[in-house]
Design a protein around this motif. Structure first.
Motif, PDB file in Angstrom:
ATOM      1  N   LYS A 186       0.839  -1.255   0.170  1.00  0.00           N
ATOM      2  CA  LYS A 186      -0.025   0.033   0.238  1.00  0.00           C
ATOM      3  C   LYS A 186       1.099   1.197  -0.217  1.00  0.00           C
ATOM      4  O   LYS A 186       0.473   2.367  -0.638  1.00  0.00           O
ATOM      5  CB  LYS A 186      -0.924   0.059   1.264  1.00  0.00           C
ATOM      6  CG  LYS A 186      -1.933  -1.003   1.393  1.00  0.00           C
ATOM      7  CD  LYS A 186      -2.997  -0.909   2.576  1.00  0.00           C
ATOM      8  CE  LYS A 186      -3.898  -2.067   2.448  1.00  0.00           C
ATOM      9  NZ  LYS A 186      -4.773  -2.307   3.674  1.00  0.00           N
ATOM     10  N   ALA A 187       1.976   1.143   0.541  1.00  0.00           N
ATOM     11  CA  ALA A 187       3.039   2.290   0.671  1.00  0.00           C
ATOM     12  C   ALA A 187       3.462   2.479  -0.433  1.00  0.00           C
ATOM     13  O   ALA A 187       3.383   3.930  -1.028  1.00  0.00           O
ATOM     14  CB  ALA A 187       4.149   2.209   1.766  1.00  0.00           C
ATOM     15  N   ASN A 188       3.833   1.638  -1.322  1.00  0.00           N
ATOM     16  CA  ASN A 188       4.400   1.862  -2.654  1.00  0.00           C
ATOM     17  C   ASN A 188       3.415   2.364  -3.491  1.00  0.00           C
ATOM     18  O   ASN A 188       4.007   3.307  -4.526  1.00  0.00           O
ATOM     19  CB  ASN A 188       5.009   0.536  -3.133  1.00  0.00           C
ATOM     20  CG  ASN A 188       6.361   0.143  -2.698  1.00  0.00           C
ATOM     21  OD1 ASN A 188       7.169   0.891  -1.856  1.00  0.00           O
ATOM     22  ND2 ASN A 188       6.673  -1.097  -2.522  1.00  0.00           N
ATOM     23  N   LYS A 189       2.297   1.819  -3.543  1.00  0.00           N
ATOM     24  CA  LYS A 189       1.188   2.559  -4.334  1.00  0.00           C
ATOM     25  C   LYS A 189       0.880   3.843  -4.052  1.00  0.00           C
ATOM     26  O   LYS A 189       0.761   4.570  -4.913  1.00  0.00           O
ATOM     27  CB  LYS A 189       0.056   1.631  -4.378  1.00  0.00           C
ATOM     28  CG  LYS A 189      -1.060   2.013  -5.249  1.00  0.00           C
ATOM     29  CD  LYS A 189      -2.334   0.750  -5.201  1.00  0.00           C
ATOM     30  CE  LYS A 189      -2.124  -0.455  -5.363  1.00  0.00           C
ATOM     31  NZ  LYS A 189      -3.279  -1.357  -5.416  1.00  0.00           N
ATOM     32  N   ALA A 190       1.036   4.093  -2.893  1.00  0.00           N
ATOM     33  CA  ALA A 190       0.608   5.576  -2.658  1.00  0.00           C
ATOM     34  C   ALA A 190       1.838   6.457  -2.922  1.00  0.00           C
ATOM     35  O   ALA A 190       1.352   7.794  -3.376  1.00  0.00           O
ATOM     36  CB  ALA A 190       0.540   5.712  -0.972  1.00  0.00           C
ATOM     37  N   ILE A 191       3.006   6.047  -2.691  1.00  0.00           N
ATOM     38  CA  ILE A 191       4.164   6.917  -3.297  1.00  0.00           C
ATOM     39  C   ILE A 191       4.203   7.336  -4.675  1.00  0.00           C
ATOM     40  O   ILE A 191       4.417   8.134  -5.265  1.00  0.00           O
ATOM     41  CB  ILE A 191       5.480   6.381  -2.784  1.00  0.00           C
ATOM     42  CG1 ILE A 191       5.513   6.333  -1.211  1.00  0.00           C
ATOM     43  CG2 ILE A 191       6.703   6.811  -3.364  1.00  0.00           C
ATOM     44  CD1 ILE A 191       6.639   5.122  -0.560  1.00  0.00           C
ATOM     45  N   VAL A 192       3.841   6.056  -5.492  1.00  0.00           N
ATOM     46  CA  VAL A 192       3.742   6.212  -6.910  1.00  0.00           C
ATOM     47  C   VAL A 192       2.747   7.325  -7.231  1.00  0.00           C
ATOM     48  O   VAL A 192       3.015   8.238  -8.157  1.00  0.00           O
ATOM     49  CB  VAL A 192       3.551   4.920  -7.586  1.00  0.00           C
ATOM     50  CG1 VAL A 192       3.085   5.158  -8.993  1.00  0.00           C
ATOM     51  CG2 VAL A 192       4.924   3.998  -7.341  1.00  0.00           C
ATOM     52  N   ILE A 193       1.394   7.007  -6.624  1.00  0.00           N
ATOM     53  CA  ILE A 193       0.467   7.973  -6.993  1.00  0.00           C
ATOM     54  C   ILE A 193       1.068   9.511  -6.829  1.00  0.00           C
ATOM     55  O   ILE A 193       0.742  10.408  -7.760  1.00  0.00           O
ATOM     56  CB  ILE A 193      -0.837   7.848  -6.218  1.00  0.00           C
ATOM     57  CG1 ILE A 193      -1.518   6.482  -6.717  1.00  0.00           C
ATOM     58  CG2 ILE A 193      -1.892   8.936  -6.407  1.00  0.00           C
ATOM     59  CD1 ILE A 193      -2.488   6.200  -5.985  1.00  0.00           C
ATOM     60  N   ALA A 194       1.441   9.701  -5.649  1.00  0.00           N
ATOM     61  CA  ALA A 194       1.904  11.201  -5.272  1.00  0.00           C
ATOM     62  C   ALA A 194       3.162  11.629  -6.155  1.00  0.00           C
ATOM     63  O   ALA A 194       3.016  12.762  -6.595  1.00  0.00           O
ATOM     64  CB  ALA A 194       2.346  11.118  -3.798  1.00  0.00           C
ATOM     65  N   ALA A 195       4.035  10.782  -6.322  1.00  0.00           N
ATOM     66  CA  ALA A 195       5.035  11.119  -7.473  1.00  0.00           C
ATOM     67  C   ALA A 195       4.413  11.615  -8.888  1.00  0.00           C
ATOM     68  O   ALA A 195       4.961  12.531  -9.382  1.00  0.00           O
ATOM     69  CB  ALA A 195       5.866   9.876  -7.686  1.00  0.00           C
ATOM     70  N   LYS A 196       3.477  10.644  -9.196  1.00  0.00           N
ATOM     71  CA  LYS A 196       2.951  11.018 -10.670  1.00  0.00           C
ATOM     72  C   LYS A 196       2.068  12.431 -10.645  1.00  0.00           C
ATOM     73  O   LYS A 196       2.239  13.217 -11.480  1.00  0.00           O
ATOM     74  CB  LYS A 196       2.119   9.866 -11.115  1.00  0.00           C
ATOM     75  CG  LYS A 196       2.652   8.734 -11.453  1.00  0.00           C
ATOM     76  CD  LYS A 196       1.584   7.734 -11.865  1.00  0.00           C
ATOM     77  CE  LYS A 196       2.380   6.243 -12.339  1.00  0.00           C
ATOM     78  NZ  LYS A 196       1.283   5.277 -12.740  1.00  0.00           N
ATOM     79  N   GLU A 197       1.611  12.650  -9.319  1.00  0.00           N
ATOM     80  CA  GLU A 197       0.764  13.998  -9.051  1.00  0.00           C
ATOM     81  C   GLU A 197       1.809  15.131  -9.415  1.00  0.00           C
ATOM     82  O   GLU A 197       1.538  16.035  -9.764  1.00  0.00           O
ATOM     83  CB  GLU A 197      -0.142  14.024  -7.994  1.00  0.00           C
ATOM     84  CG  GLU A 197      -1.396  13.027  -7.917  1.00  0.00           C
ATOM     85  CD  GLU A 197      -2.169  12.874  -6.779  1.00  0.00           C
ATOM     86  OE1 GLU A 197      -1.449  13.452  -5.888  1.00  0.00           O
ATOM     87  OE2 GLU A 197      -3.167  12.367  -6.631  1.00  0.00           O
ATOM     88  N   LYS A 198       2.931  15.012  -8.669  1.00  0.00           N
ATOM     89  CA  LYS A 198       3.918  16.050  -8.333  1.00  0.00           C
ATOM     90  C   LYS A 198       4.450  16.110  -9.800  1.00  0.00           C
ATOM     91  O   LYS A 198       4.623  17.282 -10.408  1.00  0.00           O
ATOM     92  CB  LYS A 198       5.035  15.798  -7.639  1.00  0.00           C
ATOM     93  CG  LYS A 198       6.115  16.666  -7.327  1.00  0.00           C
ATOM     94  CD  LYS A 198       7.013  16.285  -6.262  1.00  0.00           C
ATOM     95  CE  LYS A 198       7.940  17.512  -6.000  1.00  0.00           C
ATOM     96  NZ  LYS A 198       9.336  17.216  -4.993  1.00  0.00           N
TER      97      LYS A 198
END
Length: 403
Positions: free
Chosen positions: A136-148
């Motif tokens: 779940k952590a990895n998925k959340a980090i990917v989403i945040a990185a794409k948004e940035k």
């Protein structure tokens, strides 16, 4: 077996227990285990009951009211209601190494550890459930990185439309960095739930943070029902490991990490800034003793502050052993670390005494029990010290159970 994860740290020697606590050199040989027949995912394998849980590697201990709760290897959680003389083992749904534990009340607590796991208890540590993990952590980090990355791409487009050469150059550099971060996050997601959390802290039963390897920084405002990646708030583009988080005063938070990293928030984590560090080596924690603070890390370095952690002065303790944790007691403050080292400070934090525990096994954390004694956990499991720092009778036992 232990092995090092990665990037070299300033002043770190290969091996040693400093690797075990908050420096990221504790990971079980995941690949070797996976190759074995019958391998089971430790995130899906409950921690086994054992009569020797109090003698195994334990990495943190805290108070839940008058109860003591300790966590460590193999998903072990143990708790004591008699100042550490006897212990019971909690029921835990995972068998990964747990690195830190924190209670917001005598009943509500959280434990974090390897594979990005976050556990919660509502009964003082007797029963635990999994709230979060590395997948779940990895998925959340990917989403945040794409948004940035998308936001910075829009900023570049706007700069180009305005024909602002300076803004274009800055936007291009920021976008390039964001692209690298997104690619790293996607690689981590493909690798699996490998990054550990190293510390956890809650302001109350709702608001809390979990921090860890490679700049992992997650926040919850609903008691852990959901966790949000807020690492973008941190001035940590190098993704340095975050080793400890502490409250200074009523609303200031301080996070410390590798390479002398010190970051401060004066609004309970909404905004952060880097502050001058007194040391270039890894820092493992900060304890708040009234008007003063102690900061500690590699090779026995200890620094004191009388202005809320803004400026620091180094203290001479006579020890060169890496210090991993500390606790402020009613009469004494103590720091613990490698090779059985214990440093006792009086209430003024100006006078210290360095002790070496018999056996010279490393200590990972300490807490003061309700009777004024100190309970220390580490390589030797549970050990008890009196208020003078002397080892007490070590006839510590586990309660009978399904062993």
């Amino acid at each position: 077996m232990l092995f090092s994860l990665g990037r070299p740290q300033s002043g770190v020697k290969a091996g040693g227990f400093a690797a075990t606590r908050r420096m990221l050199v504790i990971l079980t040989l995941f690949i070797a285990q996976f190759a074995q027949a019958g391998w089971q995912d430790p995130l899906e394998t409950p921690s086994a009951s054992t009569a020797k849980a109090h003698q195994t590697l334990l990495l943190d201990i805290t108070r839940a009211g008058d109860r003591l709760v300790a966590v460590g290897s193999h998903g072990h959680v143990i708790y004591s209601d008699d100042n550490g003389s006897s212990w019971n083992q909690g029921k835990v749904p995972v068998s990964v190494t747990l690195t830190a534990v924190y209670f917001a009340s005598p009943e509500a607590g959280w434990a974090v550890g390897h594979d990005g796991v976050i556990l919660v208890t509502k009964d003082g540590g007797q029963n635990w459930s999994r709230e979060f993990d590395g997948y779940k952590a990895n998925k959340a980090i990917v989403i945040a990185a794409k948004e940035k990355e998308d936001a910075l791409a829009d900023a570049l487009t706007q700069a180009q439309a305005a024909a602002d050469d300076v803004a274009i150059e800055e936007a291009e550099m920021a976008l390039e960095e964001a692209t690298y971060s997104r690619e790293d996050a996607e690689y981590d997601e493909e690798t699996g739930s490998t990054k550990p959390f190293l510390d956890v802290w809650f302001y109350d039963a709702k608001r809390g943070y979990a921090i860890g390897a490679y700049g992992m920084f997650f926040y919850t405002d609903n008691g852990g029902k959901s966790w949000v990646d807020v690492s973008a708030r941190m001035p940590n583009p190098e993704r340095l490991h975050l080793n400890g988080i502490s409250l200074v005063g009523n609303r200031s938070l301080v996070v410390v990490g590798e390479m002398g990293l010190v970051m401060r928030s004066d609004d309970l984590g909404k905004t952060w800034r880097r502050t001058p560090s007194p040391y270039e080596g890894s820092l493992f924690g900060l304890v708040n003793a009234g008007e003063q603070q102690l900061l500690f890390g590699l090779r026995g370095h200890v620094f004191s502050s009388a202005d809320g952690g803004i400026t620091w002065n180094e203290l001479e303790t006579g020890s060169e052993q890496t210090l991993l944790s500390g606790y402020v007691g009613r009469k004494n403050t103590l720091l613990v670390g490698n090779a059985g080292s214990v440093i006792l400070f009086d209430q003024s934090l100006k006078n210290s005494r360095t002790l070496i525990l018999a056996g010279r096994k490393a200590s990972a954390a300490a807490v003061e029990a309700s009777d004024g004694s100190f309970v220390i956990v580490g390589e030797a499991g549970v050990q008890r010290l009196n208020a003078k720092g002397e080892l007490m009778d070590q006839s510590i036992s586990m309660a009978a159970g399904d062993f």
